[in-house]
Design an enzyme around this catalytic site. Structure first.
Site, PDB file in Angstrom:
ATOM      1  N   ASN A   1       0.602  -1.461  -0.123  1.00  0.00           N
ATOM      2  CA  ASN A   1       0.168   0.301   0.336  1.00  0.00           C
ATOM      3  C   ASN A   1       0.933   1.663   0.116  1.00  0.00           C
ATOM      4  O   ASN A   1       1.493   1.438   0.919  1.00  0.00           O
ATOM      5  CB  ASN A   1      -1.127  -0.071   0.988  1.00  0.00           C
ATOM      6  CG  ASN A   1      -1.309   0.960   1.512  1.00  0.00           C
ATOM      7  OD1 ASN A   1      -1.138   1.663   0.238  1.00  0.00           O
ATOM      8  ND2 ASN A   1      -2.127   1.288   2.527  1.00  0.00           N
ATOM      9  N   TRP A   2       1.317   2.217  -1.096  1.00  0.00           N
ATOM     10  CA  TRP A   2       1.902   2.872  -1.441  1.00  0.00           C
ATOM     11  C   TRP A   2       1.522   4.012  -0.670  1.00  0.00           C
ATOM     12  O   TRP A   2       2.181   5.570  -0.550  1.00  0.00           O
ATOM     13  CB  TRP A   2       2.389   3.245  -2.588  1.00  0.00           C
ATOM     14  CG  TRP A   2       3.007   2.859  -3.026  1.00  0.00           C
ATOM     15  CD1 TRP A   2       3.940   0.806  -2.898  1.00  0.00           C
ATOM     16  CD2 TRP A   2       3.686   2.484  -4.610  1.00  0.00           C
ATOM     17  NE1 TRP A   2       4.447   0.412  -3.329  1.00  0.00           N
ATOM     18  CE2 TRP A   2       4.277   0.688  -4.237  1.00  0.00           C
ATOM     19  CE3 TRP A   2       3.052   2.667  -5.941  1.00  0.00           C
ATOM     20  CZ2 TRP A   2       4.979   0.352  -5.947  1.00  0.00           C
ATOM     21  CZ3 TRP A   2       3.550   2.275  -7.262  1.00  0.00           C
ATOM     22  CH2 TRP A   2       5.267   0.749  -7.264  1.00  0.00           C
ATOM     23  N   LYS A   3      -0.204   4.859  -0.019  1.00  0.00           N
ATOM     24  CA  LYS A   3      -0.696   5.538   0.426  1.00  0.00           C
ATOM     25  C   LYS A   3      -0.324   6.767  -0.961  1.00  0.00           C
ATOM     26  O   LYS A   3      -0.012   6.015  -1.800  1.00  0.00           O
ATOM     27  CB  LYS A   3       0.023   5.304   2.023  1.00  0.00           C
ATOM     28  CG  LYS A   3      -0.168   4.311   2.198  1.00  0.00           C
ATOM     29  CD  LYS A   3      -0.508   4.832   4.149  1.00  0.00           C
ATOM     30  CE  LYS A   3      -0.347   3.683   4.455  1.00  0.00           C
ATOM     31  NZ  LYS A   3      -0.046   3.168   6.358  1.00  0.00           N
TER      32      LYS A   3
ATOM     33  N   HIS B   1      -8.797   1.155   5.180  1.00  0.00           N
ATOM     34  CA  HIS B   1      -8.423   1.430   5.961  1.00  0.00           C
ATOM     35  C   HIS B   1      -8.081   2.658   6.982  1.00  0.00           C
ATOM     36  O   HIS B   1      -9.400   3.189   6.880  1.00  0.00           O
ATOM     37  CB  HIS B   1      -7.039   1.614   4.623  1.00  0.00           C
ATOM     38  CG  HIS B   1      -5.466   1.793   5.239  1.00  0.00           C
ATOM     39  ND1 HIS B   1      -4.822   2.511   6.175  1.00  0.00           N
ATOM     40  CD2 HIS B   1      -4.689   1.303   5.452  1.00  0.00           C
ATOM     41  CE1 HIS B   1      -3.925   2.912   6.457  1.00  0.00           C
ATOM     42  NE2 HIS B   1      -3.633   1.450   5.990  1.00  0.00           N
TER      43      HIS B   1
ATOM     44  N   GLU C   1      -7.284   4.225   8.122  1.00  0.00           N
ATOM     45  CA  GLU C   1      -6.828   5.739   7.505  1.00  0.00           C
ATOM     46  C   GLU C   1      -7.786   6.505   6.955  1.00  0.00           C
ATOM     47  O   GLU C   1      -8.210   8.203   6.941  1.00  0.00           O
ATOM     48  CB  GLU C   1      -5.198   6.017   6.619  1.00  0.00           C
ATOM     49  CG  GLU C   1      -3.899   6.227   7.128  1.00  0.00           C
ATOM     50  CD  GLU C   1      -3.148   5.573   6.562  1.00  0.00           C
ATOM     51  OE1 GLU C   1      -2.934   5.673   5.217  1.00  0.00           O
ATOM     52  OE2 GLU C   1      -2.503   4.848   7.309  1.00  0.00           O
TER      53      GLU C   1
ATOM     54  N   GLU D   1      -4.699  -4.748  10.623  1.00  0.00           N
ATOM     55  CA  GLU D   1      -3.662  -3.678  11.068  1.00  0.00           C
ATOM     56  C   GLU D   1      -3.706  -2.535  11.983  1.00  0.00           C
ATOM     57  O   GLU D   1      -4.680  -2.016  12.386  1.00  0.00           O
ATOM     58  CB  GLU D   1      -3.912  -2.651  10.325  1.00  0.00           C
ATOM     59  CG  GLU D   1      -3.270  -3.209   8.575  1.00  0.00           C
ATOM     60  CD  GLU D   1      -3.475  -2.612   7.150  1.00  0.00           C
ATOM     61  OE1 GLU D   1      -1.931  -2.927   7.016  1.00  0.00           O
ATOM     62  OE2 GLU D   1      -3.616  -1.311   7.297  1.00  0.00           O
TER      63      GLU D   1
ATOM     64  N   GLY E   1       2.817   1.785  10.713  1.00  0.00           N
ATOM     65  CA  GLY E   1       3.628   3.270  11.289  1.00  0.00           C
ATOM     66  C   GLY E   1       4.643   3.925  11.745  1.00  0.00           C
ATOM     67  O   GLY E   1       5.421   5.045  11.867  1.00  0.00           O
TER      68      GLY E   1
ATOM     69  N   SER F   1       3.625  -2.285  10.140  1.00  0.00           N
ATOM     70  CA  SER F   1       5.000  -2.469  10.253  1.00  0.00           C
ATOM     71  C   SER F   1       6.280  -3.198   9.938  1.00  0.00           C
ATOM     72  O   SER F   1       6.908  -4.082  11.423  1.00  0.00           O
ATOM     73  CB  SER F   1       5.476  -1.511  11.637  1.00  0.00           C
ATOM     74  OG  SER F   1       5.778  -0.271  12.046  1.00  0.00           O
TER      75      SER F   1
ATOM     76  N   GLY G   1       3.406  -1.527   4.443  1.00  0.00           N
ATOM     77  CA  GLY G   1       2.685  -0.019   3.971  1.00  0.00           C
ATOM     78  C   GLY G   1       4.677   0.722   3.695  1.00  0.00           C
ATOM     79  O   GLY G   1       4.736   0.290   2.284  1.00  0.00           O
ATOM     80  N   GLY G   2       5.372   1.258   4.528  1.00  0.00           N
ATOM     81  CA  GLY G   2       6.664   2.019   3.730  1.00  0.00           C
ATOM     82  C   GLY G   2       7.376   1.117   3.685  1.00  0.00           C
ATOM     83  O   GLY G   2       7.944   1.725   2.753  1.00  0.00           O
TER      84      GLY G   2
HETATM   85  P1  13P Z   1       3.168   0.358   7.731  1.00  0.00           P
HETATM   86  O1  13P Z   1       4.186  -0.515   7.287  1.00  0.00           O
HETATM   87  O2  13P Z   1       4.112   1.404   7.460  1.00  0.00           O
HETATM   88  O3  13P Z   1       3.148   0.442   8.852  1.00  0.00           O
HETATM   89  O4  13P Z   1       1.960   0.642   6.859  1.00  0.00           O
HETATM   90  C1  13P Z   1       0.535  -0.442   7.420  1.00  0.00           C
HETATM   91  C2  13P Z   1      -0.416  -0.298   6.392  1.00  0.00           C
HETATM   92  O5  13P Z   1      -1.177   0.581   6.850  1.00  0.00           O
HETATM   93  C3  13P Z   1      -0.274  -1.252   5.682  1.00  0.00           C
HETATM   94  O6  13P Z   1      -2.202  -0.596   4.923  1.00  0.00           O
END
Ligand code: 13P
Length: 251
Positions: A9-11, A95, A97, A167, A173, A213, A234-235
Site C-alpha cells: 500500500n503505497w498510500k 483502511h 486512515e 492492521e 507507521g 510495521s 506500507g512504508g
Molecule cells: P506501515 O507498513 O508503514 O506500518 O503501514 C501499514 C499499512 O497501513 C498498510 O496498509
C-alpha cells in the site's frame, strides 16, 4: 492451503514516474514467484501507468479505495468499474486512515465492499484496533464489530474474493509491529468470527493479512503464525528490494 497474499500500500506517495520506476525494479526481483499473490497499490494518478508496467508480469494491480457507484455526480470519487478499466484486480477498503481521517464508518464500508465485489474486484478489507481500545480491553469487541458489520450481507462466493487485513492502528507507521503471538492471537480470533458468520469451510479458506510495521527482518517470524496469510505493507513496500524480501519471506 491458503496462498499468501502480499500487498504494498503505497498510500499518498510517488508520482507517476517514481511509481513506474519502483515497479520496474520490482518485476525482476519477484519474477517467477507463483506461490503467492503479489499486489501493488499505487495512488489513483499512477494506476494506469503502473498497470501497463505490470501487464504480462506476475504482479497484480490494486487501488487504495473506491466509491460505491458506477458513475455519476460524485465529485472526486472513483468507481470500481473505472479501476478495472485501468487494470486493477484489487482494491483496499476500510483502511484505518480512511476510517480515521475521512470518517468512513462500518456501514459505509460494508456498502463499498459489496459494490466493489459485485463489480468484479477482489478486496482487501482492513480492520484493527487502536492502542486505547487494546489497552482498555476492547480489542475483541472492536474486531467483532468491524468484521460483523463490515462483512454483513456478503455471499459465500463474495467472501472468497475478499481478504481481511488485520492492521492494529498502533502498529501502522510506528516501527512497533505486533509480536508474532499478538498477531496470531488476533488472526485466530478473526477467523473464528468469520466461521460464526459464514461457516467452517469458507472461514478456513479466508486469507487474513497482517499489516503494521512489517519489514524484511520481522516478516518471516510473523508468517509463522498459522492464521497469517500474508501482509499489507506500507512504508517497506515503497522500495522494491525491501518489498521483494518481504514477499519472499512469506513463501
Ligand atoms: P506501515 O507498513 O508503514 O506500518 O503501514 C501499514 C499499512 O497501513 C498498510 O496498509
Amino acid at each position: 492451503m491458503r496462498k499468501p497474499l502480499i500487498a504494498g500500500n503505497w498510500k499518498m506517495n510517488k508520482r507517476v514516474g517514481e511509481a513506474v520506476e519502483t515497479v520496474k525494479a520490482l518485476v525482476p526481483l519477484v519474477a517467477g514467484i507463483t506461490a503467492a499473490d503479489i499486489v501493488v497499490c499505487p495512488t489513483y494518478t499512477a494506476l494506469h501507468a503502473v498497470g501497463q508496467a505490470v501487464n504480462g508480469t506476475n504482479l497484480q494491480l490494486g487501488a487504495q479505495n473506491c466509491y460505491l457507484k458506477e458513475s455519476g455526480a460524485y465529485t472526486g470519487e472513483i468507481s470500481p468499474q473505472m479501476l478495472r478499466d485501468v487494470g486493477c484486480m484489487w482494491t483496499i477498503i476500510g483502511h484505518s486512515e480512511r476510517r480515521q481521517y475521512f470518517s468512513e464508518a462500518d456501514e459505509l464500508l460494508n456498502e463499498k465492499l459489496k459494490f466493489a465485489l459485485s463489480a468484479g474486484l477482489k478486496v482487501m478489507f482492513c480492520i484493527g484496533e487502536t492502542l486505547q481500545e487494546r489497552q482498555s480491553g476492547k480489542m475483541n469487541d472492536v474486531l467483532e464489530r468491524q468484521v460483523t458489520r463490515g462483512l454483513q450481507g456478503l455471499t459465500v462466493s463474495q467472501l472468497v474474493e475478499t481478504a481481511l487485513a488485520y492492521e492494529p492502528v498502533w502498529a501502522i507507521g510506528t516501527g512497533v509491529n505486533a509480536t508474532p503471538d499478538q498477531a496470531q492471537e488476533a488472526h485466530a480470533f478473526i477467523r473464528g468470527l468469520a466461521r460464526k458468520q459464514f461457516g467452517e469451510s469458507v472461514a478456513a479458506e479466508l486469507r487474513i493479512q497482517y499489516g503494521g510495521s512489517v519489514k524484511p527482518d520481522n516478516a518471516k517470524e510473523l508468517m509463522m503464525g498459522p492464521d497469517l496469510d500474508g501482509f499489507l505493507v506500507g512504508g517497506a513496500s515503497l522500495k522494491a528490494d525491501s518489498f521483494a524480501e518481504i514477499a519472499k519471506a512469506a513463501l
